[in-house]
Design an enzyme around this catalytic site. Structure first.
Site, short mmCIF file in Angstrom:
data_model
loop_
_atom_site.label_atom_id
_atom_site.label_comp_id
_atom_site.label_asym_id
_atom_site.label_seq_id
_atom_site.Cartn_x
_atom_site.Cartn_y
_atom_site.Cartn_z
N HIS A 53 0.89 -1.17 0.00
CA HIS A 53 0.00 0.00 0.00
C HIS A 53 0.93 1.22 0.00
O HIS A 53 1.37 1.68 1.06
CB HIS A 53 -0.89 0.03 1.24
CG HIS A 53 -1.64 -1.24 1.51
ND1 HIS A 53 -2.57 -1.75 0.63
CD2 HIS A 53 -1.62 -2.09 2.56
CE1 HIS A 53 -3.08 -2.87 1.14
NE2 HIS A 53 -2.52 -3.09 2.30
N ARG A 77 -5.54 1.30 12.38
CA ARG A 77 -6.38 1.52 11.20
C ARG A 77 -7.09 2.87 11.28
O ARG A 77 -7.26 3.55 10.26
CB ARG A 77 -7.40 0.39 11.06
CG ARG A 77 -8.14 0.42 9.73
CD ARG A 77 -9.14 -0.71 9.59
NE ARG A 77 -10.30 -0.54 10.45
CZ ARG A 77 -11.47 -1.17 10.25
NH1 ARG A 77 -11.61 -2.01 9.24
NH2 ARG A 77 -12.47 -0.98 11.07
N HIS A 196 -10.97 -6.53 -1.32
CA HIS A 196 -10.15 -6.15 -0.17
C HIS A 196 -10.06 -7.26 0.87
O HIS A 196 -8.97 -7.60 1.36
CB HIS A 196 -10.71 -4.88 0.48
CG HIS A 196 -9.98 -4.45 1.71
ND1 HIS A 196 -10.28 -4.92 2.96
CD2 HIS A 196 -8.92 -3.61 1.87
CE1 HIS A 196 -9.46 -4.38 3.85
NE2 HIS A 196 -8.63 -3.58 3.21
N HIS A 258 -1.57 -12.44 4.11
CA HIS A 258 -1.45 -12.61 5.56
C HIS A 258 -1.76 -14.04 5.97
O HIS A 258 -0.85 -14.78 6.27
CB HIS A 258 -2.31 -11.61 6.34
CG HIS A 258 -2.00 -10.18 6.04
ND1 HIS A 258 -0.74 -9.66 6.19
CD2 HIS A 258 -2.78 -9.16 5.58
CE1 HIS A 258 -0.74 -8.38 5.85
NE2 HIS A 258 -1.97 -8.06 5.46
N ASP A 306 3.77 -4.38 2.36
CA ASP A 306 2.50 -3.99 2.94
C ASP A 306 2.45 -2.51 3.32
O ASP A 306 2.35 -1.64 2.47
CB ASP A 306 2.19 -4.90 4.13
CG ASP A 306 0.73 -4.83 4.57
OD1 ASP A 306 -0.03 -4.01 4.02
OD2 ASP A 306 0.34 -5.61 5.45
#
Length: 430
Positions: A53, A77, A196, A258, A306
């Site tokens: 990302h 988050r 996602h 993951h 990531d």
């Protein structure tokens, strides 16, 4: 005219080989010859980065401060959402450019960009639905990294089609406008699809996206957090990987990112489906996710950067091995009698799995992209072991992507100016 490169040692799919000459034509390895003395360096195949990302590079170092309660992935988050709502297309391009340069300097030669920051800050689509994706593609083109663009489908806040939260508004798509976004992305760069997660896409939506992809890569976050596992069980009666494999056409073009919390049965089923496990050891450690139980998984795996908190291919391999040592209370966990050098075993597996996840032909072999990394040293196994376990900074000396040199003496030509641009952006954002 073809270009020729001589190496004292090269890591081929069959293992370490002395005195190798690569013949490169139009960015591809046209031929490979052995017993050709004269080379001085060690050559490694370029490492694919199977999960990034890029915009999150702007968070690195800024979230390492505890809040009033217990910090977790979920509190992180919240901070990520705040950043995502503040970045302009120009900001995203600046962050991606720096991230991609650091990937190249850290030994990655290709990247699967799991891109979900699509719309304007108020959630309105840009006039060009692929405005943000175009910024990612421009950054990759500028620095010379090979890009797989994975536009992310994000429609819900939880299992069963829960309505999205306001702070997710820049991510959201319907199937209809996602198809338009995907077509725009495919015009910009090689592309795949990315539901996602099972939280953000319902099973019918996941199946529709898999059909849209055809044989192109399909990447999905799964089983990263125990709360996610518990929510999936509450919704479906099954764990996330179990639920996905029972209901979706998972195959060799899928990357399950993951998979931190899987059972032995789920690990065996993933391997049987020939799906790639996308491991991001540095980010998974940074976020407190947990440790992937690789002793329960015999399939292909690769590594990704990531959140881009620290970008270095060798450090991802180091973190993977060390986490397994801690979990299993053993040493040289990723080695085997057939591949006793741990660093070599790690590197070979990550290249093969990463290439599968990106839909590339990996390794130094005829017909593969001429993407490779050079190290210094006399003993190749020792040099790679020191790079993975001992180096205080990336040991990479040179990097070539599709026959073009993009890193020389450990540095990218655009590194300094890009860092200044990034720092200026961060001064304004922070």
């Amino acid at each position: 005219m073809p270009d020729a490169y001589l190496f004292r040692h090269a890591l081929l799919p069959t293992g370490w080989t002395e005195n190798v000459r690569l013949i490169v034509e139009n960015g591809v390895i046209a031929n490979l010859e052995t017993k050709m003395p004269g080379g001085k360096e060690i050559a490694l195949p370029g490492m694919p980065n199977l999960h990034s990302h890029a915009f999150q590079r702007a968070m690195a170092g800024h979230v390492e401060r505890r809040g009033t309660g217990q910090d977790s992935f979920w509190t992180w988050r919240t901070l990520m959402y705040k950043l995502a709502l503040s970045m302009s297309p120009e900001d995203v391009e600046a962050a991606a450019t720096l991230a991609f340069i650091e990937m190249l300097e850290g030994g990655f030669t290709s990247v699967a960009e799991f891109h979900y920051l699509h719309h304007a800050p108020d959630g309105t689509p840009y006039a060009d639905i692929g405005e943000m994706a175009a910024r990612i593609a421009a950054a990759a083109e500028a620095v010379g990294i090979e890009l797989l663009l994975l536009p992310v489908f994000y429609a819900h806040a939880g299992f069963g089609g829960t309505a999205p939260a306001p702070e997710q508004r820049r991510f959201l798509s319907s199937l209809d406008n996602y198809t338009k976004l995907y077509e725009r992305c495919a015009a910009l760069a090689p592309s795949g699809v990315a539901p996602h997660s099972l939280r953000a896409a319902t099973l019918p939506e996941v199946k529709a996206l898999a059909e849209l992809a055809g044989g192109r890569p399909v990447h999905i976050h799964i089983a990263e957090q125990t709360a996610e596992v518990d929510a999936c069980i509450s919704f479906s009666g099954q764990r996330p990987v179990e639920y996905l494999l029972a209901n979706a056409p998972v195959g060799p073009n899928w990357c399950l990112v993951h998979g931190t919390h899987i059972t032995p049965q789920e690990g065996a089923a993933m391997a049987a489906a020939n799906a790639v496990a996308g491991l991001c050891p540095i980010t998974e450690a940074n976020l407190g996710d947990g440790i992937f139980p690789i002793q329960h998984f015999s399939g292909a795996w690769g590594v990704g950067s990531d959140s881009n908190v620290l970008i270095d291919a060798a450090r991802e391999l180091q973190m993977l091995e060390y986490s397994q040592r801690l979990a299993q209370r053993a040493r040289n966990v990723m080695a085997s009698p057939a591949a006793p050098c741990t660093a070599t075993a790690l590197y070979q597996a990550a290249v093969a799995g990463g290439a599968q996840a990106l839909g590339l032909q990996g390794g130094l072999r005829p017909g593969a992209p001429a993407s490779f990394v050079t190290l210094s040293g006399e003993n190749p196994e020792l040099a790679l072991s020191q790079s993975v376990f001992c180096a205080r900074q990336p040991a990479v000396r040179g990097v070539w992507v599709n026959g073009r040199q993009v890193v020389e003496d450990g540095r990218h030509a655009l590194a300094q100016t890009t860092r200044l641009r990034f720092d200026t952006m961060m001064d304004r954002l922070i």
